[in-house]
Motif scaffolding. Structure first.
Motif, PDB file in Angstrom:
ATOM      1  N   SER A  11       0.832  -1.202   0.000  1.00  0.00           N
ATOM      2  CA  SER A  11       0.000   0.000   0.000  1.00  0.00           C
ATOM      3  C   SER A  11       0.868   1.252   0.000  1.00  0.00           C
ATOM      4  O   SER A  11       2.021   1.227   0.440  1.00  0.00           O
ATOM      5  N   GLY A 188      -3.748   0.589  -3.009  1.00  0.00           N
ATOM      6  CA  GLY A 188      -4.692  -0.251  -2.277  1.00  0.00           C
ATOM      7  C   GLY A 188      -4.280  -0.389  -0.799  1.00  0.00           C
ATOM      8  O   GLY A 188      -3.394   0.299  -0.332  1.00  0.00           O
ATOM      9  N   MET A 189      -4.912  -1.222   0.013  1.00  0.00           N
ATOM     10  CA  MET A 189      -5.919  -2.163  -0.461  1.00  0.00           C
ATOM     11  C   MET A 189      -7.287  -1.484  -0.481  1.00  0.00           C
ATOM     12  O   MET A 189      -7.371  -0.333  -0.902  1.00  0.00           O
ATOM     13  N   ASP A 206      -9.789  -8.313   0.433  1.00  0.00           N
ATOM     14  CA  ASP A 206      -8.359  -8.012   0.573  1.00  0.00           C
ATOM     15  C   ASP A 206      -7.557  -9.271   0.888  1.00  0.00           C
ATOM     16  O   ASP A 206      -6.498  -9.523   0.288  1.00  0.00           O
ATOM     17  N   ALA A 232     -13.497  -3.483  -3.867  1.00  0.00           N
ATOM     18  CA  ALA A 232     -12.420  -2.802  -3.131  1.00  0.00           C
ATOM     19  C   ALA A 232     -12.625  -1.303  -2.999  1.00  0.00           C
ATOM     20  O   ALA A 232     -11.825  -0.641  -2.333  1.00  0.00           O
ATOM     21  N   LEU A 239      -5.373  -1.734  -6.920  1.00  0.00           N
ATOM     22  CA  LEU A 239      -4.758  -3.061  -6.808  1.00  0.00           C
ATOM     23  C   LEU A 239      -4.331  -3.634  -8.154  1.00  0.00           C
ATOM     24  O   LEU A 239      -3.492  -4.547  -8.192  1.00  0.00           O
ATOM     25  N   TYR A 260      -1.252  -7.637   6.841  1.00  0.00           N
ATOM     26  CA  TYR A 260      -2.488  -6.896   6.597  1.00  0.00           C
ATOM     27  C   TYR A 260      -2.863  -6.146   7.858  1.00  0.00           C
ATOM     28  O   TYR A 260      -2.733  -6.686   8.975  1.00  0.00           O
TER      29      TYR A 260
END
Length: 285
Positions: A11, A188-189, A206, A232, A239, A260
């Protein structure tokens, strides 16, 4: 002599860069714990050059002039002023020889890259560099930035981005100089910054994305732009840039690290690190 050694999807949220610059405790330490292991992993790969797939946020381009794909071919890339001053990070040194090689090889394959011999780079580029390397006086690698339009419709499809990555992988493999190359897909995410779905986070999607990009990127490449936005969020559709990274690697990769974290500035943030263990599609041996 050149090879794509590894790929990273990460990200590029502005707040993520700020949090990674300090670890004084609390939520900041939690985010640092999620993303910091990538630094040792990247250092162990002894990379010479990073190809950084990112999107510009109205710093170098605008809605009046926004190429679908653009590649840097400059000696260096300075942090852009995004309205509150450029980030206090190092100027990135360009890998000019590799940039021009990619231009010469990828464009004839049907990918019309806009060539930028002067280019400032914003947080889409600098935040992932901070995540991977911290805040050194000089970045330890040279770079080739490649900007993707994920802002103004029509944006390139996931399949188109994946295919661009394939072409980049083949081009690197045909480069006659020795290079250990990493490819970074940023963005992203899941997140959305405006409208009725502002603050949208889809943890299920995700986590599925983080799993499938390792062994089943074809499934992700098969999703439409509308499906990415639905799952998303409008900005989570960034992404597709991870798929450029994944396309540059071989069919078989080994996951070295995955993380994450939610939320980071009302945004889900993720990271995946992949070792490349084979030749790119279309390259023998």
């Amino acid at each position: 002599m050149a090879e794509v050694v590894a790929g990273v999807g990460v990200s590029h949220i502005p707040a993520l860069g700020a949090m990674m610059e300090g670890t004084s405790g609390g939520p900041t330490a939690t985010v640092f714990d999620t993303f910091a292991p990538i630094r040792d992993w990247v250092a162990e790969r002894e990379l010479d050059t990073l190809i950084v797939i990112y999107n510009d946020h109205a710093s170098a381009f605008s809605l009046e002039l926004l190429p679908t794909f653009a590649i840097g071919a400059a000696p260096s890339y300075a942090p852009a002023d995004e309205g509150y001053g450029p980030r206090q990070v190092a100027v990135a040194e360009g890998d000019l020889d590799l940039s021009w090689h990619l231009i010469d090889k990828v464009i004839p394959e049907g990918f019309d890259l806009a060539v930028c011999q002067q280019l400032d780079v914003d947080h889409g580029f600098t935040v992932p560099m901070t995540v991977l390397f911290g805040s050194p006086q000089e970045w330890p690698v040279r770079v080739v930035p490649i900007a993707v339009n994920v802002v103004q419709q029509p944006t390139p499809s996931a399949q188109r981005c994946f295919d661009l990555g394939r072409a980049i992988g083949r081009a690197v493999a045909s480069f006659g100089e020795e290079r250990r190359v990493g490819v970074i897909g940023t963005g992203g995410m899941s997140h959305q910054l405006q409208g009725r779905r502002a603050g949208h986070i889809n943890e299920v999607f995700d986590r599925r994305f983080l799993e499938e990009i390792v062994d089943h990127p074809d499934r992700l490449a098969g999703l439409t732009n509308t499906e990415y936005i639905h799952e998303a969020g409008s900005e989570g559709a960034e992404l597709v840039m991870w798929l450029v990274m994944r396309g540059a690697l071989s069919d078989k990769v080994v996951e070295g690290y995955s993380g994450y974290h939610i939320p980071v500035s009302n945004t889900a943030a993720g990271i995946v690190a992949l070792d490349n263990v084979g030749a790119p599609v279309g390259v023998v041996g």
